[in-house]
Structures are given as C-alpha cells and as structure tokens.
Design a protein around this motif. Structure first.
Motif, PDB file in Angstrom:
ATOM      1  N   SER A 109       0.829  -1.203   0.000  1.00 56.83           N
ATOM      2  CA  SER A 109       0.000   0.000   0.000  1.00 56.83           C
ATOM      3  C   SER A 109       0.868   1.259   0.000  1.00 56.83           C
ATOM      4  O   SER A 109       0.607   2.213  -0.740  1.00 56.83           O
ATOM      5  N   ARG A 110       1.917   1.250   0.817  1.00 58.23           N
ATOM      6  CA  ARG A 110       2.832   2.395   0.871  1.00 58.23           C
ATOM      7  C   ARG A 110       3.525   2.603  -0.469  1.00 58.23           C
ATOM      8  O   ARG A 110       3.700   3.728  -0.927  1.00 58.23           O
ATOM      9  N   TRP A 111       3.926   1.479  -1.082  1.00 58.54           N
ATOM     10  CA  TRP A 111       4.625   1.548  -2.363  1.00 58.54           C
ATOM     11  C   TRP A 111       3.733   2.153  -3.446  1.00 58.54           C
ATOM     12  O   TRP A 111       4.159   3.027  -4.198  1.00 58.54           O
ATOM     13  N   GLN A 163       7.762   8.977  -5.550  1.00 56.78           N
ATOM     14  CA  GLN A 163       8.614   9.623  -4.557  1.00 56.78           C
ATOM     15  C   GLN A 163       9.706   8.672  -4.066  1.00 56.78           C
ATOM     16  O   GLN A 163      10.877   9.055  -3.956  1.00 56.78           O
ATOM     17  N   MET A 164       9.329   7.420  -3.812  1.00 58.27           N
ATOM     18  CA  MET A 164      10.284   6.432  -3.315  1.00 58.27           C
ATOM     19  C   MET A 164      11.331   6.088  -4.370  1.00 58.27           C
ATOM     20  O   MET A 164      12.504   5.876  -4.052  1.00 58.27           O
ATOM     21  N   LEU A 165      10.914   6.035  -5.626  1.00 60.12           N
ATOM     22  CA  LEU A 165      11.862   5.754  -6.707  1.00 60.12           C
ATOM     23  C   LEU A 165      12.885   6.878  -6.848  1.00 60.12           C
ATOM     24  O   LEU A 165      14.069   6.626  -7.091  1.00 60.12           O
ATOM     25  N   LYS A 166      12.424   8.113  -6.697  1.00 61.73           N
ATOM     26  CA  LYS A 166      13.335   9.256  -6.781  1.00 61.73           C
ATOM     27  C   LYS A 166      14.342   9.233  -5.639  1.00 61.73           C
ATOM     28  O   LYS A 166      15.537   9.455  -5.845  1.00 61.73           O
ATOM     29  N   VAL A 167      13.844   8.964  -4.438  1.00 65.89           N
ATOM     30  CA  VAL A 167      14.724   8.897  -3.265  1.00 65.89           C
ATOM     31  C   VAL A 167      15.750   7.775  -3.439  1.00 65.89           C
ATOM     32  O   VAL A 167      16.940   7.943  -3.148  1.00 65.89           O
ATOM     33  N   ARG A 168      15.273   6.646  -3.937  1.00 63.09           N
ATOM     34  CA  ARG A 168      16.165   5.503  -4.147  1.00 63.09           C
ATOM     35  C   ARG A 168      17.226   5.824  -5.195  1.00 63.09           C
ATOM     36  O   ARG A 168      18.405   5.490  -5.021  1.00 63.09           O
ATOM     37  N   ALA A 169      16.811   6.467  -6.278  1.00 63.33           N
ATOM     38  CA  ALA A 169      17.748   6.809  -7.352  1.00 63.33           C
ATOM     39  C   ALA A 169      18.836   7.756  -6.849  1.00 63.33           C
ATOM     40  O   ALA A 169      20.016   7.603  -7.188  1.00 63.33           O
ATOM     41  N   VAL A 170      18.439   8.720  -6.030  1.00 59.18           N
ATOM     42  CA  VAL A 170      19.410   9.671  -5.468  1.00 59.18           C
ATOM     43  C   VAL A 170      20.393   8.945  -4.560  1.00 59.18           C
ATOM     44  O   VAL A 170      21.608   9.166  -4.625  1.00 59.18           O
TER      45      VAL A 170
END
Length: 202
Positions: free
Chosen positions: A60-62, A68-75
């Motif tokens: 659900s969070r994903w 947003q999570m993909l951007k944070v992960r990529a950074v």
C-alpha cells in the motif's frame, strides 16, 4: 536518563526514539517507553507473526508513494554506488539459487521472442558464412570469450568487427571478422560502427 519498560535498564535519552505524541513520553520529553533495541526486537517479532499484514502495508505504501520512493532511491544509489555494488554482490552470493530461479522464470516468459531473435541471427550468419572460414579459429574465439567471462567476472562476447546486419554494410561470419571484447563495449558498438567506415556515416 530513562528506564526502559522492557529491559528495565536506565539508559541515556539518546537510546530512546521520540514519539509523535509528546504526552506519551516520560515527563513530557516525548520518548518512547522502550529503548531502540527493545523496540526493534518487538517490531521484528510482530512482523514475523504478521507477515501478510506487513506485505499488504508495504504494498500500500509503495503504490501510494511509488514515484517519490523511486526518486529517493535513485538519489541514494547515485551517491552510494560502491555500497550498492557491494550489497548486490553479497545478495547474489547469498541468493544464488533464488537469482537463478528468477532468471529462469524471466527467460521462460520471453522464450518465444528469444527464439525468433536467435533464428534470425542464425539465418544471417548462415548466409554470411563463407566456405573458406576457419571454423577452428572461430570455435577458439568463442571458447576464449567463455574463459574470460569466467576468470574476469564480466561478460565477454565474440563480436563481428564489420556488422553482419546493417543498413550500410554486411560483414562476413568468418575468423577474419571476429574479435573477443567485453559485452559492454559490444553493446555500445552495436552495428553502427566498424573500422575504416566512411566518415560521413560515423
């Protein structure tokens, strides 16, 4: 100092996480009743007993914060390439069988597409295979590629110096037109460049 209500130890305030509700903390400090270590143990036990709930919650969070999570992960990955590489190396060693199963499953899904590409490749090679080509030398090249891949831990491939299939030229599938190079170089080379090609086509 604060006493953990789980392990009953008097610990420094820094050993406790802060709670979102300040009134739940001791003396209005906003600290959780259990220390970080005990809280982590409790959380791990709860997660183990409630796997389905954890999976549903994480899913659900994903879905809610995917971009947003993909951007944070990529950074994070861009700033920690060495850590990520080391993590993946350890993960592959630990999950070798699982990784092989995933790869096998992925190949099974693409089996028809792979067959089409392989058959097309064979047809091109057959048409471009001259009678005078030295099969022994060519076989040795493929063996060398396998050995280098095994010894150097990176993929090596037999590349056609002049592409077999290109809009501008069609090379031969022979010992005079192959070289053993790393896969990454072969992929970047594609079928768009070759030695002594006309400058206007580069």
């Amino acid at each position: 100092m604060k006493e953990c209500n789980t392990c009953k130890q008097n610990l420094d305030d820094s050993m406790f996480s802060r709670t979102s509700n300040i009134y739940k903390g001791l003396r209005g400090l906003g600290l959780r009743p259990s220390c970080k270590k005990c809280s982590a143990i409790k959380a791990a036990e709860w997660n183990k007993k409630n796997k389905e709930k954890v999976v549903a919650r994480d899913k659900s969070r994903w879905l809610e914060k995917k971009e947003q999570m993909l951007k944070v992960r990529a950074v994070w990955v861009s700033k920690n390439k060495e850590k990520m590489a080391e993590y993946m190396r350890k993960w592959r060693i630990k999950n070798k069988e699982n990784e092989l199963a995933i790869a096998k499953k992925s190949r099974s899904k693409r089996v028809d597409a792979i067959r089409v590409l392989r058959n097309a490749r064979r047809a091109i090679e057959k048409q471009a295979f001259p009678k005078w080509a030295n099969k022994f030398f060519m076989s040795e090249a493929y063996s060398l590629a396998r050995e280098r891949s095994k010894d150097m831990k990176i993929k090596w491939e037999v590349d056609h110096i002049v592409p077999l299939n290109s809009k501008l030229v069609c090379g031969l599938h022979s010992h005079t037109n192959i070289q053993v190079i790393p896969r990454c170089i072969n992929k970047s080379k594609s079928n768009k460049t070759w030695p002594n090609m006309p400058m206007e086509n580069k």
